[in-house]
Scaffold this active site. Structure first.
Site, PDB file in Angstrom:
ATOM      1  N   GLU A 131       0.847  -1.197   0.000  1.00 48.45           N
ATOM      2  CA  GLU A 131       0.000   0.000   0.000  1.00 48.45           C
ATOM      3  C   GLU A 131       0.883   1.247   0.000  1.00 48.45           C
ATOM      4  O   GLU A 131       1.975   1.252   0.568  1.00 48.45           O
ATOM      5  CB  GLU A 131      -0.915   0.002   1.234  1.00 48.45           C
ATOM      6  CG  GLU A 131      -2.032  -1.012   1.111  1.00 48.45           C
ATOM      7  CD  GLU A 131      -2.942  -1.057   2.326  1.00 48.45           C
ATOM      8  OE1 GLU A 131      -2.707  -0.290   3.291  1.00 48.45           O
ATOM      9  OE2 GLU A 131      -3.878  -1.869   2.327  1.00 48.45           O
ATOM     10  N   GLN A 143      -8.998   3.596 -23.541  1.00 55.98           N
ATOM     11  CA  GLN A 143     -10.372   3.059 -23.422  1.00 55.98           C
ATOM     12  C   GLN A 143     -11.305   4.270 -23.285  1.00 55.98           C
ATOM     13  O   GLN A 143     -11.813   4.581 -22.209  1.00 55.98           O
ATOM     14  CB  GLN A 143     -10.466   2.122 -22.212  1.00 55.98           C
ATOM     15  CG  GLN A 143     -11.818   1.427 -22.060  1.00 55.98           C
ATOM     16  CD  GLN A 143     -12.068   0.314 -23.073  1.00 55.98           C
ATOM     17  OE1 GLN A 143     -11.145  -0.270 -23.599  1.00 55.98           O
ATOM     18  NE2 GLN A 143     -13.332   0.038 -23.373  1.00 55.98           N
ATOM     19  N   HIS A 184      -4.845  11.018 -25.500  1.00 57.28           N
ATOM     20  CA  HIS A 184      -5.151  10.232 -26.704  1.00 57.28           C
ATOM     21  C   HIS A 184      -6.392  10.776 -27.444  1.00 57.28           C
ATOM     22  O   HIS A 184      -6.326  11.056 -28.641  1.00 57.28           O
ATOM     23  CB  HIS A 184      -5.350   8.774 -26.287  1.00 57.28           C
ATOM     24  CG  HIS A 184      -5.644   7.864 -27.420  1.00 57.28           C
ATOM     25  ND1 HIS A 184      -4.740   7.623 -28.425  1.00 57.28           N
ATOM     26  CD2 HIS A 184      -6.765   7.149 -27.726  1.00 57.28           C
ATOM     27  CE1 HIS A 184      -5.272   6.787 -29.303  1.00 57.28           C
ATOM     28  NE2 HIS A 184      -6.492   6.486 -28.896  1.00 57.28           N
ATOM     29  N   ASP A 244      -1.544   6.525 -38.066  1.00 55.39           N
ATOM     30  CA  ASP A 244      -2.977   6.201 -38.130  1.00 55.39           C
ATOM     31  C   ASP A 244      -3.761   7.507 -38.179  1.00 55.39           C
ATOM     32  O   ASP A 244      -3.198   8.598 -38.008  1.00 55.39           O
ATOM     33  CB  ASP A 244      -3.416   5.309 -36.960  1.00 55.39           C
ATOM     34  CG  ASP A 244      -3.077   5.888 -35.597  1.00 55.39           C
ATOM     35  OD1 ASP A 244      -3.062   7.124 -35.466  1.00 55.39           O
ATOM     36  OD2 ASP A 244      -2.823   5.107 -34.668  1.00 55.39           O
ATOM     37  N   LYS A 248      -4.777   2.466 -40.233  1.00 55.19           N
ATOM     38  CA  LYS A 248      -4.358   1.301 -39.442  1.00 55.19           C
ATOM     39  C   LYS A 248      -5.573   0.523 -38.954  1.00 55.19           C
ATOM     40  O   LYS A 248      -6.570   1.112 -38.547  1.00 55.19           O
ATOM     41  CB  LYS A 248      -3.554   1.816 -38.238  1.00 55.19           C
ATOM     42  CG  LYS A 248      -3.132   0.777 -37.234  1.00 55.19           C
ATOM     43  CD  LYS A 248      -2.270   1.399 -36.134  1.00 55.19           C
ATOM     44  CE  LYS A 248      -3.083   1.833 -34.940  1.00 55.19           C
ATOM     45  NZ  LYS A 248      -2.251   2.333 -33.820  1.00 55.19           N
ATOM     46  N   ASP A 272       3.483  10.022 -33.203  1.00 54.37           N
ATOM     47  CA  ASP A 272       2.291   9.425 -32.598  1.00 54.37           C
ATOM     48  C   ASP A 272       2.129   9.966 -31.181  1.00 54.37           C
ATOM     49  O   ASP A 272       3.074  10.556 -30.631  1.00 54.37           O
ATOM     50  CB  ASP A 272       2.432   7.894 -32.571  1.00 54.37           C
ATOM     51  CG  ASP A 272       1.080   7.180 -32.593  1.00 54.37           C
ATOM     52  OD1 ASP A 272       0.046   7.847 -32.418  1.00 54.37           O
ATOM     53  OD2 ASP A 272       1.074   5.953 -32.779  1.00 54.37           O
TER      54      ASP A 272
HETATM   55  C1  R5P Z   1      -3.374   4.191 -30.781  1.00 51.16           C
HETATM   56  O1  R5P Z   1      -4.234   4.607 -31.537  1.00 51.16           O
HETATM   57  C2  R5P Z   1      -2.226   5.034 -30.312  1.00 51.16           C
HETATM   58  O2  R5P Z   1      -2.270   6.320 -30.866  1.00 51.16           O
HETATM   59  C3  R5P Z   1      -0.887   4.401 -30.622  1.00 51.16           C
HETATM   60  O3  R5P Z   1      -0.735   4.324 -32.029  1.00 51.16           O
HETATM   61  C4  R5P Z   1      -0.814   3.015 -30.049  1.00 51.16           C
HETATM   62  O4  R5P Z   1      -1.247   3.001 -28.728  1.00 51.16           O
HETATM   63  C5  R5P Z   1       0.595   2.491 -30.130  1.00 51.16           C
HETATM   64  O5  R5P Z   1       0.608   1.217 -29.593  1.00 51.16           O
HETATM   65  P1  R5P Z   1       1.699   0.154 -30.023  1.00 51.16           P
HETATM   66  O6  R5P Z   1       3.049   0.795 -29.826  1.00 51.16           O
HETATM   67  O7  R5P Z   1       1.472  -1.001 -29.096  1.00 51.16           O
HETATM   68  O8  R5P Z   1       1.431  -0.210 -31.450  1.00 51.16           O
END
Ligand code: R5P
Length: 316
Positions: free
Chosen positions: A36, A114, A146, A184, A207, A233
């Protein structure tokens, strides 16, 4: 005025305090033998956190970070409200409230991905964590979240800070890219802002994620023959997204490929995996690791100023 960092916020806390011109205080954090958490503000800083606005800088990752953040906010709320009771009866036990001004800055917001119910019955984890945090502070700053829309309806003002200006400057000074790629559609806004700031070409991939470790990109012609490309990213976790995008770039003639992100999670051997696909990996200081070469503090400072102004408080 003070920045108080939890155990996950020391480096970025230094940068943030320097950007704001405030004092940086380290909250004590340790673990009991049963795991804890325990937090304490050293006594010599108690007066300072009642003296003006306070920014707590703390990650909600890994899970223990959520608890540490909440304990710290609760403790600071007590002090700012004047609830100073202790077992030994050291005076003063009660003081007046100093009013609102407790800001939480989250460099890496765990559970951000999420952000909706992908299947019926799922928790919207990002919103749940946001609500929990908002109940314990007067304003929130989140770095390169995100999907920011998920925190739009909280009960406190929220600033969505972006380190893309610092990321662009870093890339320009170190690798001088002449093409930026978003791996993406979700990263288009961030990556195109970096391309615009550098003044170079830009494109994106589409993607599809099959599972946590498998992604596929739709084939696309990219104008990268002979070019130095940086993939931008919001986060790198397993590295799968970046590795697949880098393969597409190499097969179309890119001479060098770099990966840059706000949040370097680098789970399960990601750094090794990345090293055989890209020429360099660059992350901000939101998470402590060896690739954290871009300061995240200045972006958070911009967010803090914006929240303070929404609360009608002075940042100087
Ligand atoms: C997802 O849409 C995020 O923007 C990243 O592209 C993703 O979390 C990257 O995860 P990983 O490195 O496991 O492909």
């Amino acid at each position: 005025m003070v920045v108080v960092s939890s155990s996950s916020g020391r480096t970025i806390g230094d940068e943030l305090a320097a950007s704001l011109g405030w004092t940086h205080v380290h909250a004590e954090a340790r673990r009991f033998p049963d795991t804890e958490g325990y937090v304490r503000l050293p006594e010599e800083h108690v007066a300072a956190v009642r003296d003006g606005p306070v920014v707590v800088v703390s990650n909600t990752f890994p899970d223990a970070g959520i608890v540490e953040t909440l304990l710290l906010l609760d403790l600071l709320r007590d002090i700012r409200e004047g609830r100073m009771e202790n077992l030994r009866g050291i005076e003063p036990q009660r003081l007046g409230s100093v009013g609102p001004g407790l800001i939480l800055a989250v460099p890496y917001f765990g559970y951000a991905r999420q952000d909706k119910r992908f299947k019926p019955g799922e928790a919207i984890s990002a919103r749940a964590i946001g609500r929990l945090l908002a109940a314990h502070c007067d304003g929130l700053v989140v770095l390169d979240l995100h999907a920011p829309a998920v925190l739009n309806d909280l009960d406190v003002p929220v600033a969505f800070a972006s380190a893309m200006p610092e990321l662009a400057t870093h890339l320009q000074n170190t690798v001088c890219p002449d093409f930026i790629l978003s791996p993406d559609k979700g990263a288009i806004d961030r990556a195109s802002a970096v391309a615009a700031s550098i003044g170079c070409g830009f494109s994106y991939l589409e993607k599809t994620r099959i599972d946590a470790h498998t992604i596929v990109h739709k084939a696309k012609d990219l104008d990268v023959e002979g070019r130095v490309v940086a993939i931008v990213d919001d986060m790198i976790a397993t590295g799968g997204t970046i590795c697949r995008a880098a393969d597409a770039l190499r097969s179309q003639g890119a001479v060098a490929v770099h990966a840059a992100c706000s949040h370097g999670l680098f789970t399960g051997g990601a750094v090794n995996r990345l090293s055989s696909h890209v020429d360099g990996v660059h992350a901000t200081s939101s998470l402590p690791n060896r690739r954290a070469v871009i300061p995240g503090g200045p972006a958070i400072a911009r967010g803090v100023r914006s929240v303070l102004s929404l609360l009608d408080l002075d940042a100087s």
